[in-house]
Write a protein that holds these residues in place. Structure first.
Motif, mmCIF file in Angstrom:
data_model
loop_
_atom_site.group_PDB
_atom_site.id
_atom_site.type_symbol
_atom_site.label_atom_id
_atom_site.label_comp_id
_atom_site.label_asym_id
_atom_site.label_seq_id
_atom_site.Cartn_x
_atom_site.Cartn_y
_atom_site.Cartn_z
ATOM 1 N N GLN A 96 11.561 5.483 -6.385
ATOM 2 C CA GLN A 96 12.235 5.131 -6.110
ATOM 3 C C GLN A 96 12.143 3.992 -4.847
ATOM 4 O O GLN A 96 12.601 2.836 -4.059
ATOM 5 C CB GLN A 96 14.080 6.087 -5.558
ATOM 6 N N LEU A 97 11.137 5.054 -4.079
ATOM 7 C CA LEU A 97 10.790 4.400 -2.756
ATOM 8 C C LEU A 97 9.782 3.395 -2.790
ATOM 9 O O LEU A 97 9.964 2.543 -1.887
ATOM 10 C CB LEU A 97 10.425 5.746 -1.710
ATOM 11 N N ALA A 98 9.283 4.165 -3.882
ATOM 12 C CA ALA A 98 7.816 2.835 -3.951
ATOM 13 C C ALA A 98 8.668 1.235 -4.631
ATOM 14 O O ALA A 98 8.228 0.642 -4.366
ATOM 15 C CB ALA A 98 7.054 3.329 -5.120
ATOM 16 N N LEU A 99 9.494 1.658 -5.047
ATOM 17 C CA LEU A 99 10.067 0.284 -5.871
ATOM 18 C C LEU A 99 11.165 -0.489 -4.671
ATOM 19 O O LEU A 99 10.726 -1.371 -4.938
ATOM 20 C CB LEU A 99 11.627 1.010 -6.768
ATOM 21 N N ASP A 100 11.471 0.384 -3.762
ATOM 22 C CA ASP A 100 11.993 0.132 -2.007
ATOM 23 C C ASP A 100 11.122 -1.010 -1.784
ATOM 24 O O ASP A 100 11.626 -1.832 -1.353
ATOM 25 C CB ASP A 100 12.622 0.769 -1.483
ATOM 26 N N ASP A 101 9.994 -0.422 -1.310
ATOM 27 C CA ASP A 101 8.521 -0.856 -1.019
ATOM 28 C C ASP A 101 8.297 -2.330 -1.744
ATOM 29 O O ASP A 101 7.966 -2.905 -0.579
ATOM 30 C CB ASP A 101 7.302 0.388 -0.529
ATOM 31 N N ALA A 102 8.125 -1.817 -3.243
ATOM 32 C CA ALA A 102 7.546 -2.428 -4.028
ATOM 33 C C ALA A 102 8.228 -4.434 -3.793
ATOM 34 O O ALA A 102 7.586 -5.311 -3.594
ATOM 35 C CB ALA A 102 7.231 -2.494 -4.796
ATOM 36 N N LYS A 103 10.077 -4.348 -3.707
ATOM 37 C CA LYS A 103 11.048 -5.107 -3.692
ATOM 38 C C LYS A 103 10.466 -6.272 -1.790
ATOM 39 O O LYS A 103 10.117 -7.195 -1.735
ATOM 40 C CB LYS A 103 11.702 -4.902 -3.758
ATOM 41 N N ARG B 49 6.338 -1.589 -12.859
ATOM 42 C CA ARG B 49 5.777 0.214 -13.532
ATOM 43 C C ARG B 49 6.515 0.992 -12.626
ATOM 44 O O ARG B 49 7.180 1.654 -13.717
ATOM 45 C CB ARG B 49 4.687 0.317 -12.670
ATOM 46 N N CYS B 50 7.197 0.454 -11.321
ATOM 47 C CA CYS B 50 8.566 1.784 -10.774
ATOM 48 C C CYS B 50 9.984 1.581 -11.600
ATOM 49 O O CYS B 50 10.459 2.786 -11.923
ATOM 50 C CB CYS B 50 8.397 1.162 -9.154
ATOM 51 N N HIS B 51 10.090 0.502 -11.804
ATOM 52 C CA HIS B 51 11.434 0.348 -12.948
ATOM 53 C C HIS B 51 11.281 1.104 -14.284
ATOM 54 O O HIS B 51 12.090 1.630 -14.466
ATOM 55 C CB HIS B 51 11.350 -1.006 -13.257
ATOM 56 N N LEU B 52 10.031 1.346 -15.044
ATOM 57 C CA LEU B 52 9.818 1.902 -16.302
ATOM 58 C C LEU B 52 9.694 3.131 -15.461
ATOM 59 O O LEU B 52 10.144 3.702 -16.802
ATOM 60 C CB LEU B 52 8.498 1.219 -16.535
ATOM 61 N N GLY C 115 7.669 9.614 -21.862
ATOM 62 C CA GLY C 115 6.332 9.636 -22.234
ATOM 63 C C GLY C 115 5.952 7.691 -21.251
ATOM 64 O O GLY C 115 5.420 8.539 -20.226
ATOM 65 N N VAL C 116 7.218 6.916 -20.519
ATOM 66 C CA VAL C 116 6.720 6.313 -20.362
ATOM 67 C C VAL C 116 7.814 6.162 -18.923
ATOM 68 O O VAL C 116 6.897 5.901 -17.708
ATOM 69 C CB VAL C 116 7.346 5.392 -20.770
ATOM 70 N N ALA C 117 9.098 7.210 -19.026
ATOM 71 C CA ALA C 117 9.344 6.931 -17.914
ATOM 72 C C ALA C 117 9.564 8.726 -17.173
ATOM 73 O O ALA C 117 10.494 9.339 -17.144
ATOM 74 C CB ALA C 117 11.359 6.528 -17.810
ATOM 75 N N ASN D 141 0.971 -1.397 -0.027
ATOM 76 C CA ASN D 141 0.270 0.150 0.069
ATOM 77 C C ASN D 141 1.001 0.658 -0.326
ATOM 78 O O ASN D 141 0.349 2.309 -0.907
ATOM 79 C CB ASN D 141 -1.222 0.045 1.349
ATOM 80 N N ARG D 142 1.777 1.183 0.543
ATOM 81 C CA ARG D 142 2.882 2.311 0.898
ATOM 82 C C ARG D 142 3.577 2.695 -0.651
ATOM 83 O O ARG D 142 3.879 3.858 -0.620
ATOM 84 C CB ARG D 142 3.414 2.398 1.811
ATOM 85 N N SER D 143 4.010 1.639 -1.058
ATOM 86 C CA SER D 143 4.589 1.724 -2.614
ATOM 87 C C SER D 143 3.855 2.109 -3.822
ATOM 88 O O SER D 143 3.723 3.115 -4.811
ATOM 89 C CB SER D 143 5.070 0.611 -3.181
ATOM 90 N N ALA D 144 2.481 2.050 -2.885
ATOM 91 C CA ALA D 144 1.436 2.801 -4.219
ATOM 92 C C ALA D 144 1.234 4.068 -4.287
ATOM 93 O O ALA D 144 1.469 4.615 -4.894
ATOM 94 C CB ALA D 144 0.164 1.987 -4.077
#
Length: 497
Positions: free
Chosen positions: A61-68, A86-89, A157-159, A49-52
């Motif tokens: 970057q913070l979202a990616l850390d939480d998703a991982k 999606r965070c990587h993108l 447009g993606v990144a 949820n926090r990642s979202a």
């Protein structure tokens, strides 16, 4: 078993965070989810949820850390993997996004129709990002910044959170002389993290391309202190130093009146960096000035053309070219340049220059008395008299009695023009009016006056003796109107009418 009171409190914070999320208050949602994580740090859903919330707040970057972290806690958490992708993108990391996608597809989980739809969407984004990245970098390799900027914009447009793509696009804009736009982008990047070497490099590039060499060198030095192996900065630093040195050497040679050396040094400077349009425009104009001192008028005009092509707003190049065009007798083109100068910068001085150029154009369309007599415009009275004698003897009609009717008419016209030229240039007042163009204010100018060329001729040759004051050659008077001319040991005579 997790501690029951903590679990209940954590769930309360999660519910609170969900409510903030629905209200699009992502900052408060992040705070609530963080409180839930503190209470129950091993719950994967809180990280999810926090990642979202971080993603919605553009903190990729913070979202990616939480998703991982969420997928570490729950290896079959589909939404966690999807957020990773999606965070990587968003950060421009297409290869990493593809790796996570492959890992997700290998998991022993059932995908719903909605899951498959989401996978197709990110798959298309990975492909688009990979393709546009390759096209952009290919365009940079072939020195096509306009195309590269377009494809980097497609990448964004993606990144949208990729600082790399933002800085690369800014670099391409700088290469297109879009300095304000490029500086705005990198200034924003630097505000987010002042030690971004690539962003500082683009800022230096903008200064360098605007002929702010000292500022560029300072910024490039800063980049190299941050990243000693930054190859673009090293190369640009070297070019900036070389360009400044060559230009200054050329200026010094010009000040010392060594125009050929100055010309050569400016030529060397122009070979250093063809991308630096503003500085090169100034160097082309400087070389044109040196070339004009060397009487290379056509080459100097061409240098001004190049300077204006590189910098269409460069007034000094227009002024230099206009003056050179006048020297070359191309007065109509000079007038057009002065008109453009006045249009761009309406000053009294430029207005006067246009007025004078139009006057010179009018003067150029009348008879050139100096050219008719074959003398310079600063010729003195003796030079004008000698030139008249020579030209009058050359074109006198009696000398061409055996010529065709067409040739006789041409020589008679030249004889008359010679007399007309002498009558004006030998009279101080008339000559002054002719030189200043005041004669053009008259309806007919000097061309309308009655000039008897024979009378002027008789004034010079009507008396006895050698008209050139010596013996053994020239015309000799024999008491009447007959004259005898000796040349090369032979003599012939004719009568003046």
């Amino acid at each position: 078993m997790p501690d029951q009171p903590n679990s209940e409190a954590a769930e309360t914070k999660k519910a609170e965070g969900n409510e903030f999320f629905k209200q699009k208050d992502y900052k408060s949602a992040i705070a609530s989810y963080s409180a839930a994580i503190e209470l129950e740090p091993e719950n994967f859903s809180y990280y999810g949820n926090r990642s979202a919330a971080y993603m919605m707040n553009l903190q990729y970057q913070l979202a990616l850390d939480d998703a991982k972290r969420s997928t570490q806690l729950n290896p079959n958490f589909f939404k966690g993997y999807l957020r990773e992708i999606r965070c990587h993108l968003a950060l421009g990391q297409s290869a990493a996004a593809q790796n996570v996608e492959q890992k997700l597809l290998s998991l022993p989980i059932q995908f719903s129709n909605e899951d498959r739809k989401s996978l197709r969407e990110v798959e298309a984004q990975i492909k688009a990002l990979t393709t546009n990245d390759a096209r952009a970098r290919k365009a940079m390799e072939v020195d096509d910044p306009r195309t590269a900027a377009y494809y980097f914009e497609q990448c964004l447009g993606v990144a949208s959170g990729s600082l790399v793509y933002k800085v690369l696009r800014a670099e391409c804009l700088a290469m297109q002389a879009k300095y304000s736009e490029a500086n705005e982008i990198v200034a924003d990047v630097i505000r987010r993290g002042e030690n971004n070497a690539d962003a500082i490099y683009v800022m230096a590039l903008c200064s360098y391309y605007q002929d702010q060499i000292d500022r560029a060198l300072d910024l490039l030095g800063r980049v190299l202190r941050l990243a000693p192996d930054h190859s673009k900065s090293r190369e640009t630093y070297k070019k900036a130093k070389q360009l400044r040195a060559k230009k200054e050497e050329g200026n010094e040679a010009f000040k010392n009146a060594d125009y050929q050396k100055a010309y050569d040094l400016y030529s060397e400077a122009l070979q250093i960096d063809h991308h630096n349009k503003i500085t090169n425009a100034k160097i082309f104009c400087n070389r044109a000035t040196a070339g004009s001192k060397l009487k290379r008028v056509d080459e100097s005009i061409a240098d001004c053309d190049k300077a204006i092509q590189l910098d269409p707003s460069y007034e000094k190049a227009f002024l230099r070219r206009a003056k050179l065009l006048q020297e070359a007798g191309r007065h109509e083109e000079a007038v057009r340049d002065y008109e453009q100068i006045l249009k761009n910068n309406r000053t009294p001085a430029n207005k006067r220059l246009l007025h004078d150029a139009k006057l010179e154009l009018k003067k150029s369309l009348r008879k050139d008395y100096y050219k008719i007599l074959g003398v310079e415009k600063n010729a003195d009275d003796d030079q004008i008299k000698k030139a008249y004698k020579k030209a009058a003897l050359l074109h006198h009609p009696d000398r061409h009695q055996n010529a065709t009717d067409e040739e006789k008419a041409e020589e008679e016209k030249k004889f008359k023009d010679v007399g007309e030229a002498y009558s004006v240039l030998s009279d101080k007042q008339k000559r002054h009016r002719y030189d200043t163009g005041q004669d053009l204010e008259d309806e007919c100018g000097f061309g309308g006056q009655d000039v008897d060329p024979s009378q002027i001729f008789q004034m010079f040759f009507g008396g006895g003796g050698d008209p050139f004051g010596g013996g053994g050659g020239g015309f000799h008077h024999h008491g009447g109107r007959g004259q005898q001319f000796r040349q090369g040991g032979q003599s012939f005579s004719f009568s003046f009418g």
